[in-house]
Motif scaffolding. Sequence first.
Motif, mmCIF file in Angstrom:
data_model
loop_
_atom_site.group_PDB
_atom_site.id
_atom_site.type_symbol
_atom_site.label_atom_id
_atom_site.label_comp_id
_atom_site.label_asym_id
_atom_site.label_seq_id
_atom_site.Cartn_x
_atom_site.Cartn_y
_atom_site.Cartn_z
ATOM 1 N N ASN A 81 0.830 -1.204 0.000
ATOM 2 C CA ASN A 81 0.000 0.000 0.000
ATOM 3 C C ASN A 81 0.865 1.254 0.000
ATOM 4 O OD1 ASN A 81 -2.549 1.297 -0.029
ATOM 5 N ND2 ASN A 81 -2.433 1.667 2.174
ATOM 6 N N GLU A 82 1.948 1.201 -0.784
ATOM 7 C CA GLU A 82 2.861 2.343 -0.898
ATOM 8 C C GLU A 82 3.097 2.630 -2.386
ATOM 9 O OE1 GLU A 82 6.177 2.645 1.886
ATOM 10 O OE2 GLU A 82 5.541 0.715 2.723
ATOM 11 N N PRO A 83 2.163 3.317 -3.037
ATOM 12 C CA PRO A 83 2.243 3.511 -4.484
ATOM 13 C C PRO A 83 3.432 4.324 -4.951
ATOM 14 C CG PRO A 83 0.498 4.851 -3.522
ATOM 15 C CD PRO A 83 0.955 3.933 -2.454
ATOM 16 N N ASP A 84 4.073 5.085 -4.064
ATOM 17 C CA ASP A 84 5.177 5.947 -4.488
ATOM 18 C C ASP A 84 6.548 5.283 -4.358
ATOM 19 O OD1 ASP A 84 3.385 7.998 -5.053
ATOM 20 O OD2 ASP A 84 3.480 8.790 -3.002
ATOM 21 N N LEU A 85 6.625 4.068 -3.851
ATOM 22 C CA LEU A 85 7.918 3.385 -3.727
ATOM 23 C C LEU A 85 8.477 3.040 -5.097
ATOM 24 C CD1 LEU A 85 7.797 0.722 -0.848
ATOM 25 C CD2 LEU A 85 8.984 2.918 -0.876
ATOM 26 N N ASP A 86 9.790 3.178 -5.266
ATOM 27 C CA ASP A 86 10.390 2.721 -6.517
ATOM 28 C C ASP A 86 10.580 1.207 -6.470
ATOM 29 O OD1 ASP A 86 12.980 2.025 -5.363
ATOM 30 O OD2 ASP A 86 13.456 4.151 -5.365
ATOM 31 N N ASP A 87 10.855 0.612 -7.646
ATOM 32 C CA ASP A 87 10.944 -0.839 -7.738
ATOM 33 C C ASP A 87 12.065 -1.406 -6.868
ATOM 34 O OD1 ASP A 87 8.902 -0.623 -9.533
ATOM 35 O OD2 ASP A 87 10.028 -1.355 -11.271
ATOM 36 N N GLY A 88 13.212 -0.718 -6.840
ATOM 37 C CA GLY A 88 14.356 -1.230 -6.094
ATOM 38 C C GLY A 88 14.071 -1.351 -4.614
ATOM 39 N N LEU A 89 13.498 -0.305 -4.015
ATOM 40 C CA LEU A 89 13.217 -0.348 -2.591
ATOM 41 C C LEU A 89 12.061 -1.304 -2.300
ATOM 42 C CD1 LEU A 89 13.724 0.496 0.259
ATOM 43 C CD2 LEU A 89 12.402 2.590 -0.132
ATOM 44 N N THR A 90 11.080 -1.336 -3.185
ATOM 45 C CA THR A 90 9.958 -2.254 -2.982
ATOM 46 C C THR A 90 10.451 -3.685 -2.832
ATOM 47 O OG1 THR A 90 8.411 -0.851 -4.209
ATOM 48 C CG2 THR A 90 7.848 -3.180 -4.000
ATOM 49 N N LEU A 91 11.195 -4.153 -3.839
ATOM 50 C CA LEU A 91 11.690 -5.531 -3.788
ATOM 51 C C LEU A 91 12.805 -5.679 -2.762
ATOM 52 C CD1 LEU A 91 11.651 -6.336 -7.610
ATOM 53 C CD2 LEU A 91 9.992 -7.018 -5.864
ATOM 54 N N GLY A 92 13.523 -4.587 -2.490
ATOM 55 C CA GLY A 92 14.569 -4.630 -1.475
ATOM 56 C C GLY A 92 14.011 -4.901 -0.086
ATOM 57 N N LEU A 93 12.807 -4.393 0.195
ATOM 58 C CA LEU A 93 12.184 -4.667 1.488
ATOM 59 C C LEU A 93 11.884 -6.151 1.642
ATOM 60 C CD1 LEU A 93 9.789 -1.609 1.540
ATOM 61 C CD2 LEU A 93 11.589 -2.036 3.221
ATOM 62 N N TYR A 94 11.397 -6.759 0.580
ATOM 63 C CA TYR A 94 11.144 -8.201 0.618
ATOM 64 C C TYR A 94 12.453 -8.971 0.770
ATOM 65 C CZ TYR A 94 6.197 -7.751 -0.689
ATOM 66 O OH TYR A 94 4.845 -7.469 -0.693
#
Length: 298
Positions: A81-94
Amino acid sequence: MAFEINSQAVDTPPLPSATVMVVREGDGAQGLEVLMMRRHANSGVLGGAHVFPGGKVDAADQAVGESTWDRSALVCRQALNEPDLDDGLTLGLYAAAIRETFEECGLVLCAPSGVQADAVGAMRASLEQGAHFVEAMQAVGEPWAASALVPWSRWVTPRVPSMMSKRFDTRFFVAVAPAGQLTQHCEREATEAVWLTPQAALERSWNGEINLAPPQIMSLSHLSFLGSVPAVLAWAGNNVPALIEPRPFDVDGERVICYPGDPEHLLPQIAWPGATTRLTYREGRFVAEGGLSALLGV
């Protein structure tokens, strides 16, 4: 060991990080259990406390390409539920959530189906020889199961952190313990990894047997209202991750931390089941208004 309260503001931005509440159904009548690790007393963050596995996102985490995963960055971003995250940080959190859980507790949450114990052992040996988790994971194959992690909540440390001198922007995930894998805590970072029911963890904290930081207390309280792995997964699947920005203040010389739904918080809507919306630091630990029964809903 009691926590020491910090009253100094921290002006640096919060560090992106991830933590995982690994859950399983206990034996017999135990019910829902969650994995917790006790950090070494000399740890720079929450020394001596029982916490969920987790840590900061590093550069290598953010470099894991989208093709490695069973879900796209877009799907993961929507789940957070964070539409402004970039792809790198999004997958980096996982990636950070999965890496930290393996490094600290020895569980591979994202492994493709059919991964054997010897593959987990080979990963551990590779890490001990200096490889990064991303390199070690390549040995178990792809795709990595981002679907094994379900976003739960997001905690942002306030400018006056109360218990530390750093700020974190931590995404909490929930994951079911992989069948056939055994926990093995990292002896550099922890002194034990233990499965506890949420109620038992809160009771041990109340009795002064273990230390729990406020995010763990409130998350365990939430879990105690749900009571089973299916109920936890259903909650996570039906609710967007709550953004928790605690508000600390002092009352009569005592540190109070309030949460959404509290009269002193900016957000009027409570973020989880139960009536507890504030914790007070008293006699070296954080306690709920209304006592243990308020946390357990009894």
